[in-house]
Design an enzyme around this catalytic site. Structure first.
Site, PDB file in Angstrom:
ATOM      1  N   GLY A 132      36.194 -53.929  14.433  1.00  0.00           N
ATOM      2  CA  GLY A 132      35.786 -52.583  14.027  1.00  0.00           C
ATOM      3  C   GLY A 132      34.346 -52.563  13.547  1.00  0.00           C
ATOM      4  O   GLY A 132      34.083 -52.536  12.343  1.00  0.00           O
ATOM      5  N   SER A 134      31.325 -50.848  15.787  1.00  0.00           N
ATOM      6  CA  SER A 134      30.592 -49.665  16.234  1.00  0.00           C
ATOM      7  C   SER A 134      31.218 -48.366  15.768  1.00  0.00           C
ATOM      8  O   SER A 134      32.439 -48.234  15.668  1.00  0.00           O
ATOM      9  CB  SER A 134      30.537 -49.635  17.767  1.00  0.00           C
ATOM     10  OG  SER A 134      30.078 -50.849  18.272  1.00  0.00           O
ATOM     11  N   SER A 166      37.594 -52.506  21.180  1.00  0.00           N
ATOM     12  CA  SER A 166      38.353 -53.094  22.285  1.00  0.00           C
ATOM     13  C   SER A 166      39.771 -53.447  21.846  1.00  0.00           C
ATOM     14  O   SER A 166      39.958 -54.132  20.839  1.00  0.00           O
ATOM     15  CB  SER A 166      37.664 -54.348  22.821  1.00  0.00           C
ATOM     16  OG  SER A 166      36.433 -54.007  23.402  1.00  0.00           O
ATOM     17  N   GLU A 249      30.237 -63.846  19.059  1.00  0.00           N
ATOM     18  CA  GLU A 249      30.642 -62.910  20.107  1.00  0.00           C
ATOM     19  C   GLU A 249      29.701 -63.052  21.302  1.00  0.00           C
ATOM     20  O   GLU A 249      30.125 -63.099  22.453  1.00  0.00           O
ATOM     21  CB  GLU A 249      30.607 -61.470  19.582  1.00  0.00           C
ATOM     22  CG  GLU A 249      30.917 -60.467  20.689  1.00  0.00           C
ATOM     23  CD  GLU A 249      30.951 -59.016  20.225  1.00  0.00           C
ATOM     24  OE1 GLU A 249      30.525 -58.737  19.087  1.00  0.00           O
ATOM     25  OE2 GLU A 249      31.411 -58.181  21.018  1.00  0.00           O
ATOM     26  N   GLU A 378      18.816 -54.479  25.510  1.00  0.00           N
ATOM     27  CA  GLU A 378      17.558 -54.137  24.840  1.00  0.00           C
ATOM     28  C   GLU A 378      17.508 -54.727  23.440  1.00  0.00           C
ATOM     29  O   GLU A 378      16.463 -55.218  22.995  1.00  0.00           O
ATOM     30  CB  GLU A 378      17.381 -52.616  24.790  1.00  0.00           C
ATOM     31  CG  GLU A 378      17.142 -51.959  26.153  1.00  0.00           C
ATOM     32  CD  GLU A 378      18.382 -51.835  27.020  1.00  0.00           C
ATOM     33  OE1 GLU A 378      19.512 -52.017  26.505  1.00  0.00           O
ATOM     34  OE2 GLU A 378      18.246 -51.558  28.230  1.00  0.00           O
TER      35      GLU A 378
HETATM   36  C1  LIG Z   1      33.158 -52.791  27.215  1.00  0.00           C
HETATM   37  C2  LIG Z   1      32.751 -52.608  25.798  1.00  0.00           C
HETATM   38  C3  LIG Z   1      33.516 -53.147  24.767  1.00  0.00           C
HETATM   39  C4  LIG Z   1      33.146 -52.966  23.433  1.00  0.00           C
HETATM   40  N1  LIG Z   1      33.948 -53.470  22.438  1.00  0.00           N
HETATM   41  C5  LIG Z   1      33.636 -53.242  21.140  1.00  0.00           C
HETATM   42  C6  LIG Z   1      34.501 -53.669  20.082  1.00  0.00           C
HETATM   43  O1  LIG Z   1      35.536 -54.287  20.317  1.00  0.00           O
HETATM   44  N2  LIG Z   1      34.172 -53.368  18.819  1.00  0.00           N
HETATM   45  C7  LIG Z   1      33.025 -52.697  18.502  1.00  0.00           C
HETATM   46  O2  LIG Z   1      32.787 -52.480  17.342  1.00  0.00           O
HETATM   47  N3  LIG Z   1      32.187 -52.274  19.484  1.00  0.00           N
HETATM   48  C8  LIG Z   1      32.471 -52.518  20.781  1.00  0.00           C
HETATM   49  N4  LIG Z   1      31.629 -52.065  21.789  1.00  0.00           N
HETATM   50  C9  LIG Z   1      30.486 -51.235  21.420  1.00  0.00           C
HETATM   51  C10 LIG Z   1      29.115 -51.857  21.624  1.00  0.00           C
HETATM   52  O3  LIG Z   1      28.853 -52.827  20.677  1.00  0.00           O
HETATM   53  C11 LIG Z   1      28.093 -50.707  21.578  1.00  0.00           C
HETATM   54  O4  LIG Z   1      28.339 -49.875  22.670  1.00  0.00           O
HETATM   55  C12 LIG Z   1      26.677 -51.195  21.609  1.00  0.00           C
HETATM   56  O5  LIG Z   1      26.352 -51.851  20.453  1.00  0.00           O
HETATM   57  C13 LIG Z   1      25.675 -50.065  21.872  1.00  0.00           C
HETATM   58  O6  LIG Z   1      25.842 -48.986  21.016  1.00  0.00           O
HETATM   59  P1  LIG Z   1      25.938 -47.497  21.573  1.00  0.00           P
HETATM   60  O7  LIG Z   1      26.992 -47.466  22.572  1.00  0.00           O
HETATM   61  O8  LIG Z   1      26.029 -46.588  20.441  1.00  0.00           O
HETATM   62  O9  LIG Z   1      24.570 -47.285  22.342  1.00  0.00           O
HETATM   63  P2  LIG Z   1      23.186 -46.846  21.706  1.00  0.00           P
HETATM   64  O10 LIG Z   1      22.880 -47.721  20.574  1.00  0.00           O
HETATM   65  O11 LIG Z   1      23.175 -45.399  21.501  1.00  0.00           O
HETATM   66  O12 LIG Z   1      22.194 -47.240  22.867  1.00  0.00           O
HETATM   67  C14 LIG Z   1      21.854 -46.380  23.951  1.00  0.00           C
HETATM   68  C15 LIG Z   1      20.709 -47.029  24.691  1.00  0.00           C
HETATM   69  O13 LIG Z   1      19.566 -47.107  23.841  1.00  0.00           O
HETATM   70  C16 LIG Z   1      19.088 -48.422  23.801  1.00  0.00           C
HETATM   71  N5  LIG Z   1      18.470 -48.749  22.525  1.00  0.00           N
HETATM   72  C17 LIG Z   1      18.995 -48.568  21.298  1.00  0.00           C
HETATM   73  N6  LIG Z   1      18.143 -49.031  20.381  1.00  0.00           N
HETATM   74  C18 LIG Z   1      17.068 -49.527  21.025  1.00  0.00           C
HETATM   75  C19 LIG Z   1      15.840 -50.139  20.623  1.00  0.00           C
HETATM   76  N7  LIG Z   1      15.553 -50.341  19.342  1.00  0.00           N
HETATM   77  N8  LIG Z   1      14.961 -50.514  21.581  1.00  0.00           N
HETATM   78  C20 LIG Z   1      15.240 -50.309  22.890  1.00  0.00           C
HETATM   79  N9  LIG Z   1      16.381 -49.726  23.327  1.00  0.00           N
HETATM   80  C21 LIG Z   1      17.283 -49.340  22.398  1.00  0.00           C
HETATM   81  C22 LIG Z   1      20.327 -49.245  24.017  1.00  0.00           C
HETATM   82  O14 LIG Z   1      20.019 -50.566  24.377  1.00  0.00           O
HETATM   83  C23 LIG Z   1      21.020 -48.455  25.100  1.00  0.00           C
HETATM   84  O15 LIG Z   1      20.465 -48.738  26.333  1.00  0.00           O
HETATM   85  C24 LIG Z   1      31.973 -52.238  23.123  1.00  0.00           C
HETATM   86  C25 LIG Z   1      31.196 -51.714  24.166  1.00  0.00           C
HETATM   87  C26 LIG Z   1      31.562 -51.879  25.483  1.00  0.00           C
HETATM   88  C27 LIG Z   1      30.714 -51.288  26.571  1.00  0.00           C
END
Ligand SMILES: Cc1cc2nc3c(=O)[nH]c(=O)nc-3n(C[C@H](O)[C@H](O)[C@H](O)COP(=O)(O)OP(=O)(O)OC[C@H]3O[C@@H](n4cnc5c(N)ncnc54)[C@H](O)[C@@H]3O)c2cc1C
Lengths: 393, 379
Positions: A132, A134, A166, A249, A378
């Site tokens: 837990g 994100s 997940s 991880e 990124e």
């Molecule tokens: C298949 C899958 C399984 C997952 N499982 C888990 C889980 O079990 N538990 C959990 O807690 N989370 C989980 N996640 C979540 C994952 O950790 C997040 O999706 C990830 O950290 C990105 O956050 P966001 O989706 O909010 O994207 P955002 O942070 O909103 O990013 C959107 C875009 O902006 C870019 N960006 C953001 N900041 C910057 C920066 N400073 N410089 C350049 N680019 C930037 C990102 O790289 C991305 O391309 C999972 C995600 C996926 C896809």
């Protein structure tokens, strides 16, 4: 015979006797793997047989200390075990966020009771964990998380929402980042809680992926009571644990980039596309791309080996390890993209026997998540630029 | 010819965009997928398209079309790419009508073109046999007998095959797989005895079928074009087909790109919109540049089809290769830049990456057309 050779011989014999034949084939994707847990529902009974056998020796977590149910193997022995498993094509007995993520953090930051309570159950595959971290507004900027945990004397009262969790709907327990204090910087005031997903006030809603399956969920906490004893580490010091766990991880995810044994993409391409009289792949552009991919895979594998061997030789973990998550994920995405180019029409079918229920395009789509989960591409590049190269923000 | 849309073309583009956005947005494809619709496209929508004359846009006036040419059809396909609209535009209008116009006898044209232009008939090309597009490798056979020809073979990726009234089957009447000579095309009634059609569910939720031909007897008048010399006409048809797919890929990529740019301006992390990060900005600017190149190339190639330019084959392959490459990049970036939400089915971006790969593959992928472009350019 040296000790290690003896270990190899015993291991070989034991695996031969205990690994069921059906577990000597690779799992077809995440969903075909065995994840254990209270509600384990193995697709094939051999999965549990295999997991139990391995767990009885602590070999589901072979490098963990014996006192917590692990195998207590040293690096040499671990290598031998992996080699011997690979030799017979044995699949991993247990997929587990408990082993790949929580365990290392528990070993480092957990107190004695927490280790005794949780580690053996993880080794035996009895309790399945989810992560837990994100939240809708805290993804890459994880430290801005807002799920609250209020101090109520003997327990915390947890309220808020997680997302992309997940297998939250299948997990028994969650390791969860919560905010216990809002007064300092965003990195302060984060705490690391462990709690039962069966607690009152926890609900999950599965989210469907573009690959068609629903491995992740929205997870809601509505006045969930978590005993104080379930705080890991100090209150307000959870960020350090969170980051430490993330390195594990990411290590696990980089593993996706390592090409399996078996037939190479190039060999598959030669079979499907054909070769000319000199044995060259007929499609020269494809040949170029596949060759480039294979040599990058080779170099990546060698880099992982070098970093491992240097660490074993006491030279510490080199800076190169920072590229694993980034490079491994990019390689895996390339592999799947190239697989589409190699397989052509066969990799575009979504349903039905003929297309193996769309296994190929589904795996291709799933691979796109590799460079998002566990910290995006990124974010990884930013970490390398800042921490390794020393470039300013 | 000036690389600019004239007023009439601009109007066509705008009205197609407005119509499709209203009547057939991405949610319509989602609904077709989720309801496992038996046809795979909306018959009502197709009727409305027919009322606007779209199915006959590239059909000569004497056969009931409006003879507006391929720039016009390309503009419509580009807009249909933006909305991922499922319809027989590709199978019937882009490919089959072109084949029949180009190769058909007067009688064949009279029989099929007015019906296609009216949106009454679906006709599809049955060409691909293996994993990849390789027309000269055709192994399906057509053996002459006293009543005409007997066809045997297996075809895949027959667009809209499961609802087609008629199939244009590419078969070998002489030579060996690999030979350009010896290929002939036949108009085959989908209901003819020995024809079996199986719908295949593809990753893009659009319509494709596998067709099996077992001793299918057709008359001598089923031959489309010249006996043994079908390769030339087929090649022209495929140039047009790939141009149309390039136009669709252009619209699809442009839309995925614009949606991503919107998200970059809206999503906040670290207290700022993610579009303020240089790591994303530069990639966005690069994609913009690539898309501008794509737009020019597609228009130039479409114009060459209308003017009968001898460079059409090279331009068609150039356009298909370039658009395949850019669509792949843009759709991958679209998912990546959306983060977690880009991986979800509830969000539309996934439909774009899925359709892109199928359109890229159809009638030859990047590698195929890159190689063909090189060959046609003399190296
Ligand atoms: C298949 C899958 C399984 C997952 N499982 C888990 C889980 O079990 N538990 C959990 O807690 N989370 C989980 N996640 C979540 C994952 O950790 C997040 O999706 C990830 O950290 C990105 O956050 P966001 O989706 O909010 O994207 P955002 O942070 O909103 O990013 C959107 C875009 O902006 C870019 N960006 C953001 N900041 C910057 C920066 N400073 N410089 C350049 N680019 C930037 C990102 O790289 C991305 O391309 C999972 C995600 C996926 C896809």
């Amino acid at each position: 015979m040296s000790e290690i050779e003896q270990f190899r011989e015993e291991t070989r014999e034991w695996l031969e006797a205990n690994c069921p034949a059906s577990m000597r084939t690779p799992a077809r994707g995440e969903e075909d793997a065995y994840w254990g847990g209270r509600n384990a529902n193995p697709a094939n009974p051999d999965q549990k047989v295999w997991c139990d056998a391995m767990a009885s020796r602590g070999w589901t977590a072979p490098h963990w200390p014996k006192e917590f149910g692990g195998g207590g193997l040293d690096k040499e022995q671990l290598k031998v075990l992996r080699q011997e498993m690979a030799r017979i094509g044995a699949r991993s007995p247990l997929e587990s966020f408990g082993i790949s993520m929580l365990g290392p953090a528990l070993l480092k930051f957990g107190n004695e009771e927490q280790k005794q309570e949780h580690l053996p159950k993880i080794v035996r595959g009895e309790i399945r964990w989810c992560q837990g971290y994100s939240e809708p507004n805290a993804g890459s900027d994880l430290a801005s998380l807002q799920t609250r945990a209020e101090d109520k004397g003997d327990h915390y009262l947890v309220n808020g929402q997680k997302i992309w969790t997940s297998y939250a709907d299948k997990a028994d327990w969650i390791f969860c980042l919560v905010r216990t204090d809002n007064s300092g910087t965003k990195h302060e005031g984060i705490s690391f809680l462990l709690f039962d997903m069966a607690s009152e006030g926890v609900t999950t809603r599965p989210i469907k992926l573009i690959s068609g399956s629903s491995p992740f969920c929205e997870t809601f906490f509505d006045n969930v009571e978590v005993p104080k004893a379930n705080l890991m580490g100090e209150e307000g010091k959870g960020w350090t644990i969170a980051k430490y766990l993330l390195t594990h991880e990411r290590e696990m995810i980089s593993g996706f980039g390592v090409s399996g044994s078996g037939r190479s993409l190039g060999q598959t391409a030669a079979e499907i596309v054909g070769t000319d009289a000199t044995g060259r792949l007929r499609d020269s552009a494809l040949r170029h791309d596949v060759a480039q991919f294979q040599l990058d895979s080779l170099a990546f594998g060698a880099t992982m080996q070098r970093v491992g061997d240097e660490a074993k030789a006491g030279q510490g973990l080199g800076a190169a390890s920072s590229i694993f998550k980034y490079y491994g994920c990019e390689l895996n995405k390339r592999r799947h993209e190239l697989n589409l180019a190699v397989q052509g029409e066969a990799a575009l079918g979504w349903d039905g026997e003929l297309y193996n229920n769309g296994a190929m395009p589904r795996a291709w789509l799933r691979s796109k998540g590799n460079s998002i989960e566990g910290g995006t591409l990124e974010v990884q590049l930013n970490i390398i630029a800042k921490r390794v190269l020393g470039l300013p923000d | 010819m000036a690389l600019v849309l004239n007023e009439e073309q601009q109007m066509l583009k705008d009205s197609a965009a407005g119509f499709l956005a209203e009547k057939a947005p991405v949610s319509a494809l989602r609904a077709l997928r989720d309801s496992e619709d038996a046809t795979g496209y909306s018959a009502d929508l197709w009727r409305e398209m027919a009322e606007m004359g779209w199915p006959g846009i590239a059909v000569p006036e004497e056969f009931g079309g409006i003879d507006y040419g391929y720039v016009g059809l390309g503009l419509i396909l580009e807009q249909a790419g933006r909305t991922l609209t499922a319809s027989p535009l590709q199978s019937t209008v882009l490919v089959a009508a072109t084949a029949i116009s180009h190769m058909g006898s007067q009688a064949q044209k009279e029989q099929w073109l007015p019906a296609i232009a009216a949106g009454e008939k679906v006709v599809s090309l049955a060409l691909q046999e293996g994993a990849h597009h390789a027309p000269e490798q055709t192994a399906a056979t057509a053996a002459a007998n006293d009543q005409g020809f007997v066809l045997n073979g297996e075809k895949v990726l027959v667009l809209d095959g499961h609802v087609a009234d008629c199939l244009i089957v590419v078969a070998r009447t002489a030579g060996e797989p690999g030979d350009e000579h010896g290929i002939s095309l036949f108009l085959v009634d989908s209901n003819a005895s020995g024809v079996s059609v199986a719908r295949r569910s593809m990753v893009d939720s659009r319509n494709a079928a596998a067709v099996s031909l077992k001793d299918v007897q057709v008359g001598a008048d089923a031959l489309l074009g010249d006996l043994n010399e079908g390769s030339g006409g087929l090649s022209y048809t495929l140039d047009i087909a790939n141009l149309g797919l390039a136009a669709e890929l252009l619209g699809l990529s442009q839309e995925a790109f614009e949606r991503t740019m919107e998200y970059l301006k809206e999503r906040k992390q670290f207290g700022v919109v993610i579009g303020s990060f240089q790591g994303l900005k530069h990639r966005a600017a690069e994609m913009f540049a690539e898309l501008e190149l794509c737009r020019s190339l597609v228009l130039k190639a479409l114009q060459s089809a209308d003017t009968g330019d001898e460079n059409l084959p090279a331009l068609a392959s150039a356009a298909k290769a370039k658009l395949s490459q850019v669509a792949q990049r843009v759709t991958n970036e679209a998912v990546q830049m959306h983060g977690g939400i880009g991986m979800t089915d509830e969000f539309d971006i996934g439909f774009f990456i899925k359709r892109a790969r199928v359109a890229q593959h159809t009638f030859g992928d990047y590698n195929y057309h890159l190689d063909r472009y090189a060959r046609l350019s003399g190296f």
